[in-house]
Design an enzyme around this catalytic site. Structure first.
Site, mmCIF file in Angstrom:
data_model
loop_
_atom_site.group_PDB
_atom_site.id
_atom_site.type_symbol
_atom_site.label_atom_id
_atom_site.label_comp_id
_atom_site.label_asym_id
_atom_site.label_seq_id
_atom_site.Cartn_x
_atom_site.Cartn_y
_atom_site.Cartn_z
ATOM 1 N N LYS A 170 -7.666 -16.747 -3.019
ATOM 2 C CA LYS A 170 -9.768 -15.647 -3.404
ATOM 3 C C LYS A 170 -8.926 -15.016 -4.063
ATOM 4 O O LYS A 170 -9.119 -13.473 -3.474
ATOM 5 C CB LYS A 170 -10.025 -16.039 -2.155
ATOM 6 N N GLU A 245 -2.462 -5.136 3.389
ATOM 7 C CA GLU A 245 -2.271 -3.969 2.838
ATOM 8 C C GLU A 245 -4.090 -3.535 2.646
ATOM 9 O O GLU A 245 -4.531 -4.128 1.662
ATOM 10 C CB GLU A 245 -2.081 -4.802 1.866
ATOM 11 N N CYS A 279 -4.188 2.193 -5.173
ATOM 12 C CA CYS A 279 -4.436 1.970 -3.425
ATOM 13 C C CYS A 279 -2.562 3.608 -3.610
ATOM 14 O O CYS A 279 -3.108 4.172 -1.905
ATOM 15 C CB CYS A 279 -3.976 1.250 -2.680
ATOM 16 N N GLU A 377 -10.771 7.452 1.099
ATOM 17 C CA GLU A 377 -10.286 7.111 -0.425
ATOM 18 C C GLU A 377 -10.840 6.969 -1.956
ATOM 19 O O GLU A 377 -12.142 6.884 -1.565
ATOM 20 C CB GLU A 377 -9.830 5.883 -0.211
#
Ligand code: NAD
Length: 474
Positions: A170, A245, A279, A377
């Site tokens: 997906k 992750e 990331c 972040e």
């Protein structure tokens, strides 16, 4: 205009169970670039059933067979690599050179690594009288983000197939094109029906359907922390393995003996690459306090030299992925100003001359480690420079984060760098700018619990079985 209206289930391109579709927006122009179908629970049901059906024979297939399949895939991938790069530029705005030279290449690199690992992987180890077997875990739900779309898919799909698992992918709704072309590549290779299935659509609906599905054995997820938490909750009901992750706010320590200008320059350029949507990037740059002026000069020059603009032209930085991402990045830049951080490059709004497209300015702040901009972040082209007094403080600052995805250290003395690397609480440490796709990749703390890439990436998809008495005398 792209038009991708079918899903890939059981080796066939099929219509969605219910006709529903959405526009895909090109972030560089804000114009519609194509349309995709949006799946429903019924599509996930079909895809999981196909993956379950295929698991029986695929899980027992020989390594030689799986190597043939992966090699066929590699040939087809190479043939269509530039199309993949074009798709990435269009869907998430990566400049052509980056899309071609890095995004698309990362996919083929993961494939080549999967082939090499598979050639040598020990699926069975006889230890005394015990046989330890590493068996495919089953049907895997693979849920991926938009920021390095192909890299993230490749890091999941190739090891899953290589280890004998079957899967349902997906992809992110924001970056559906590269996933669609990769699926065409898989369709052309000799991958047996049902081993790989792909359904596009909403994460909240389809992702949840996978996470809660009784017949899905494992979820591998790359994305944001809140969604990772939600998936863990959803998957707990069926006790499935969940590999996460997640995000990062990685500290990059430049030591006093390092070439400061060179390291600050490359750290700043690295931060702006992919519009800061990486990331593992070193988004907190830790520099010796007594050399802060030198660091400011280098970072300012590097940020101001980044050419922002049309990803199909010569720009080195394109837009961020969407209006929502643009607004979020602008919110953080504003927050930095309100918090009293020192703005040394960039700032609010679009770069001069760009009135359309989700372009942000390459922005650099000097701040402390307790501000919102240095703790959260941002996922945009915003670098936080944080001064430190001594190495112990630098290590403490790097570790003072809820995340622990990566850490970086640069300095002349390799033994000192290694020692600092050992003390950093993060899953990937880069010493003096080194990069390695075979090394395990994943986070400590809220950056997740998975380890992808290379041999460790295989282990995520394997169960351990001990057969006791296997070697016993008769
Ligand atoms: P996201 O969490 O919003 O979405 C990721 C995927 O999850 C998408 O496919 C989305 O449709 C799906 N999803 C959304 N809600 C869901 C739900 N309730 N259940 C199941 N699936 C759901 O993340 P994003 O904005 O696409 O990506 C950016 C994030 O990804 C950043 O935080 C970044 O740090 C992280 N990331 C991590 C790594 C890594 O390897 N650690 C790599 C790339 C990106």
């Amino acid at each position: 205009m792209r038009n991708y209206m079918k899903f890939y289930i059981d080796g066939q391109w099929v219509d969605p169970a219910e006709p529903k579709s959405t526009d895909v927006i090109n972030p560089a122009t804000e114009a519609v670039s194509g349309r995709i179908s949006l799946g429903s629970i019924a599509d996930i049901e079909r895809a999981v059933a196909a993956a379950r059906k295929a698991f029986g024979s695929w899980s027992r297939s020989t390594v030689a067979h799986r190597l043939d399949v992966l090699q066929a895939l590699a040939g087809e991938y190479e043939r269509r690599q530039s199309e993949l790069a074009d798709a990435i530029t269009e869907e998430m705005g990566a400049p052509r050179a980056l899309a071609n030279g890095v995004h698309a290449k990362l996919g083929s690199a993961h494939l080549a690594i999967a082939i090499e690992v598979l050639k040598n992987f020990k699926f069975e180890e006889l230890r005394g009288t015990r046989m330890i077997r590493h068996e495919p875990i089953g049907v895997c739900g693979l849920i991926t983000p938009w920021n390095w779309p192909l890299n993230q898919i490749a890091a999941k799909v190739f090891p899953a197939i290589a280890t004998g698992c079957t899967c349902v992918l997906k992809p992110s709704q924001l970056a559906p094109y590269s996933a669609q072309i990769l699926t065409e590549i898989i369709d052309k290779a000799m991958v047996p029906a049902g081993v790989f299935n792909m359904v596009q659509g909403s994460g909240a609906q389809l992702g949840t359907a996978l996470s809660t599905h009784l017949d899905v054995d494992m979820i591998s997820f790359t994305g944001s922390e809140p969604v990772g938490v939600q998936i863990s909750r959803d998957a707990a009901q069926t006790v499935k393995r969940v590999c996460l992750e997640l995000g990062g706010k990685s500290g990059s320590i430049v030591l006093d003996d390092a070439d400061l200008t060179k390291n600050v320059t490359s750290a700043t350029i690295g931060m702006m690459a992919n519009s800061g949507q990486t990331c593992s990037v070193g988004s907190r740059l830790l520099v010796p306090a007594h050399r802060i002026e030198e660091a400011i000069a280098a970072a300012r020059a590097a940020a101001n030299a980044v050419e922002v603009g049309d990803p199909n032209g010569n720009a080195s930085m394109g837009p961020v992925v969407s209006k929502a991402q643009y607004d979020s990045v602008q919110g953080y830049i504003q927050k930095g100003l309100e918090e009293g951080a020192l703005l040394i490059a960039g700032g609010p709004g679009r770069p001069d001359g760009l009135s359309k497209g989700w372009f942000a300015k390459p922005t650099v702040f000097v701040t402390t480690n307790d501000t919102v901009i240095s703790r959260e972040e941002i996922f945009g082209p915003v670098l936080c420079i944080i001064p430190y007094d001594d190495v112990d403080q630098a290590i403490a600052l790097a570790n003072d984060s809820t995340f622990g995805l990566a850490g970086y250290v640069s300095g002349i003395n390799l033994e000192v760098c290694r020692d600092i690397g050992r003390q950093l609480r993060a899953g990937k440490i880069g010493i003096n700018g080194a990069a390695d796709l075979s090394a395990p990749f994943g986070g400590y703390k809220r950056s997740g619990n998975g380890r992808e890439f290379g041999e460790f990436g295989f282990r995520e998809y394997l169960e351990v079985k001990s057969m006791i008495g296997y070697g016993a005398d008769r």
